[in-house]
Write an enzyme that holds these catalytic residues in place. Structure first.
Site, PDB file in Angstrom:
ATOM      1  CB  SER A 178     -58.255  19.404  -9.185  1.00  0.00           C
ATOM      2  OG  SER A 178     -58.526  18.874 -10.466  1.00  0.00           O
ATOM      3  CE1 TYR A 231     -56.126  23.809 -11.873  1.00  0.00           C
ATOM      4  CE2 TYR A 231     -56.311  21.432 -12.141  1.00  0.00           C
ATOM      5  CZ  TYR A 231     -56.861  22.647 -11.755  1.00  0.00           C
ATOM      6  OH  TYR A 231     -58.134  22.691 -11.240  1.00  0.00           O
TER       7      TYR A 231
HETATM    8  P1  NAD Z   1     -62.783  30.643 -11.804  1.00  0.00           P
HETATM    9  O1  NAD Z   1     -61.784  31.107 -12.814  1.00  0.00           O
HETATM   10  O2  NAD Z   1     -64.234  30.756 -12.120  1.00  0.00           O
HETATM   11  O3  NAD Z   1     -62.536  31.358 -10.410  1.00  0.00           O
HETATM   12  C1  NAD Z   1     -61.232  31.520  -9.901  1.00  0.00           C
HETATM   13  C2  NAD Z   1     -61.277  32.527  -8.786  1.00  0.00           C
HETATM   14  O4  NAD Z   1     -59.933  32.735  -8.308  1.00  0.00           O
HETATM   15  C3  NAD Z   1     -61.773  33.918  -9.252  1.00  0.00           C
HETATM   16  O5  NAD Z   1     -62.510  34.515  -8.216  1.00  0.00           O
HETATM   17  C4  NAD Z   1     -60.475  34.689  -9.485  1.00  0.00           C
HETATM   18  O6  NAD Z   1     -60.619  36.090  -9.395  1.00  0.00           O
HETATM   19  C5  NAD Z   1     -59.643  34.124  -8.337  1.00  0.00           C
HETATM   20  N1  NAD Z   1     -58.205  34.318  -8.518  1.00  0.00           N
HETATM   21  C6  NAD Z   1     -57.427  33.957  -9.557  1.00  0.00           C
HETATM   22  N2  NAD Z   1     -56.160  34.361  -9.335  1.00  0.00           N
HETATM   23  C7  NAD Z   1     -56.147  34.979  -8.130  1.00  0.00           C
HETATM   24  C8  NAD Z   1     -55.142  35.631  -7.360  1.00  0.00           C
HETATM   25  N3  NAD Z   1     -53.867  35.720  -7.772  1.00  0.00           N
HETATM   26  N4  NAD Z   1     -55.499  36.178  -6.182  1.00  0.00           N
HETATM   27  C9  NAD Z   1     -56.791  36.135  -5.741  1.00  0.00           C
HETATM   28  N5  NAD Z   1     -57.774  35.521  -6.432  1.00  0.00           N
HETATM   29  C10 NAD Z   1     -57.458  34.966  -7.620  1.00  0.00           C
HETATM   30  O7  NAD Z   1     -62.378  29.116 -11.487  1.00  0.00           O
HETATM   31  P2  NAD Z   1     -63.205  27.898 -10.834  1.00  0.00           P
HETATM   32  O8  NAD Z   1     -63.468  26.921 -11.904  1.00  0.00           O
HETATM   33  O9  NAD Z   1     -64.297  28.387  -9.987  1.00  0.00           O
HETATM   34  O10 NAD Z   1     -62.043  27.268  -9.941  1.00  0.00           O
HETATM   35  C11 NAD Z   1     -61.962  27.446  -8.550  1.00  0.00           C
HETATM   36  C12 NAD Z   1     -61.049  26.396  -7.962  1.00  0.00           C
HETATM   37  O11 NAD Z   1     -61.586  25.092  -8.234  1.00  0.00           O
HETATM   38  C13 NAD Z   1     -59.639  26.405  -8.539  1.00  0.00           C
HETATM   39  O12 NAD Z   1     -58.704  26.129  -7.522  1.00  0.00           O
HETATM   40  C14 NAD Z   1     -59.680  25.271  -9.538  1.00  0.00           C
HETATM   41  O13 NAD Z   1     -58.412  24.725  -9.775  1.00  0.00           O
HETATM   42  C15 NAD Z   1     -60.592  24.295  -8.825  1.00  0.00           C
HETATM   43  N6  NAD Z   1     -61.209  23.318  -9.714  1.00  0.00           N
HETATM   44  C16 NAD Z   1     -62.057  23.706 -10.705  1.00  0.00           C
HETATM   45  C17 NAD Z   1     -62.631  22.737 -11.516  1.00  0.00           C
HETATM   46  C18 NAD Z   1     -63.596  23.083 -12.607  1.00  0.00           C
HETATM   47  O14 NAD Z   1     -63.946  22.206 -13.384  1.00  0.00           O
HETATM   48  N7  NAD Z   1     -64.065  24.315 -12.697  1.00  0.00           N
HETATM   49  C19 NAD Z   1     -62.333  21.381 -11.319  1.00  0.00           C
HETATM   50  C20 NAD Z   1     -61.465  21.029 -10.307  1.00  0.00           C
HETATM   51  C21 NAD Z   1     -60.912  21.997  -9.501  1.00  0.00           C
END
Ligand code: NAD
Length: 274
Positions: free
Chosen positions: A156, A169
């Site tokens: 991130s 985080y």
């Molecule tokens: P999201 O909530 O849409 O998806 C998260 C995924 O992780 C889902 O499939 C969920 O079921 C899975 N998950 C959660 N806990 C779990 C566990 N214990 N075991 C197995 N699977 C699990 O989130 P997103 O926004 O798509 O984020 C995905 C990644 O990208 C994360 O690591 C997040 O920190 C990172 N990220 C997101 C953003 C953003 O703006 N959306 C920005 C920077 C980084």
């Protein structure tokens, strides 16, 4: 190795043909976007994450039918190291040795550090950081033995800079960037690359939940949270898309990504250029 004409054509147009990929947390958001990009390039994909079983099965079938690749699903809970080992073994049995590992699963909790629930800290560290370590540890021996591997850790912008109220985080994501560099150095001569992608805000369910939480905590409207809190840090003032993250991941996993390793690649609209 001699390829037939059709195998050569497939390898040129879909460069990940024959590769096996695991994308953690791919039932939603960025992980699903990455799984789609890898499948589009020809990789067989293991999906993972939580959600409605019928919906997940539909996603798996659609991915397989749309891109003509094998797709499997592991329900492993990535906060449990033994389930991570089971997921890697399942991928190997179902599709073959793992060539591509994308550590994407992540969770978030927002609170001032003095009030941060210890259980939330432990859960965020387990899912956002330790799960990447356990998965890398499990796939690496086979990658090194076969002389090929691609590891992409979804960190991130918060792996490079901090924001208030996100202590767990930010700590976990900084840890992911450090883990990435160490793995890259250890595998630099083994045909394995390990990189981190550092997105700013990407429009996904995780961000939608954050907007709701912050609106409640600060007594703001959803629109105010988007414009006055989230996108103020992002100079281009737009959310990145899951397709953009997927395309970068596919590049890193292809042959033109061979010399990119140990990098923390930002997709943040200029956030960390400040
Ligand atoms: P999201 O909530 O849409 O998806 C998260 C995924 O992780 C889902 O499939 C969920 O079921 C899975 N998950 C959660 N806990 C779990 C566990 N214990 N075991 C197995 N699977 C699990 O989130 P997103 O926004 O798509 O984020 C995905 C990644 O990208 C994360 O690591 C997040 O920190 C990172 N990220 C997101 C953003 C953003 O703006 N959306 C920005 C920077 C980084």
């Amino acid at each position: 190795m001699t390829l037939t004409a059709s195998e050569t054509a497939a390898a040129l147009t879909r460069p990940l043909t024959g590769r096996v990929a695991i994308v953690t947390g791919s039932t939603s958001g960025i992980g699903l976007g990455i799984a789609e990009s890898l499948a589009e390039q020809g990789a067989a994909v293991v999906l993972n994450g939580f959600g409605d079983p019928a919906q997940i099965e539909q996603t798996r079938e659609t991915l397989s039918a749309l891109y003509g690749v094998e797709a499997a699903y592991s329900p492993a809970d990535l906060s449990m190291p033994e389930q991570i080992a089971e997921m890697i073994a399942f991928a190997h049995d179902a599709l073959g040795p793992v060539d591509i590992l994308v550590n994407n699963a992540g969770i978030q909790h927002v609170a001032p550090v003095a009030e941060f629930p210890t259980a939330k800290w432990d859960a965020i560290l387990a899912v956002n950081l330790s799960s990447a370590f356990h998965a890398i540890k499990a796939v690496l021996p086979s990658m090194v033995e076969r002389g090929f591997g691609r590891i992409v850790n979804i960190a991130s912008a918060h792996g490079l800079v901090a924001s208030p109220f996100k202590s767990a985080y930010v700590a976990a994501k900084h840890g992911v960037v450090g883990l990435t560099k160490t793995v890259a150095l250890e595998t630099a001569r083994a045909g394995v690359t390990c990189n981190a992608i550092c997105p700013g805000y990407v429009w996904t369910p995780l961000v939608e939940r954050q907007i709701a939480d912050q609106a409640r905590a600060h007594g703001m409207t959803h629109e105010q949270v988007v414009t006055d809190v989230l996108l103020t840090a992002q100079p281009n003032r737009r959310f990145a898309t899951v397709e953009e993250i997927g395309a970068l991941t596919a590049f890193l996993c292809g042959r033109h990504g061979a010399s990119v390793t140990g990098a923390a690649l930002t997709v943040d609209g200029g956030w960390t250029a400040h």
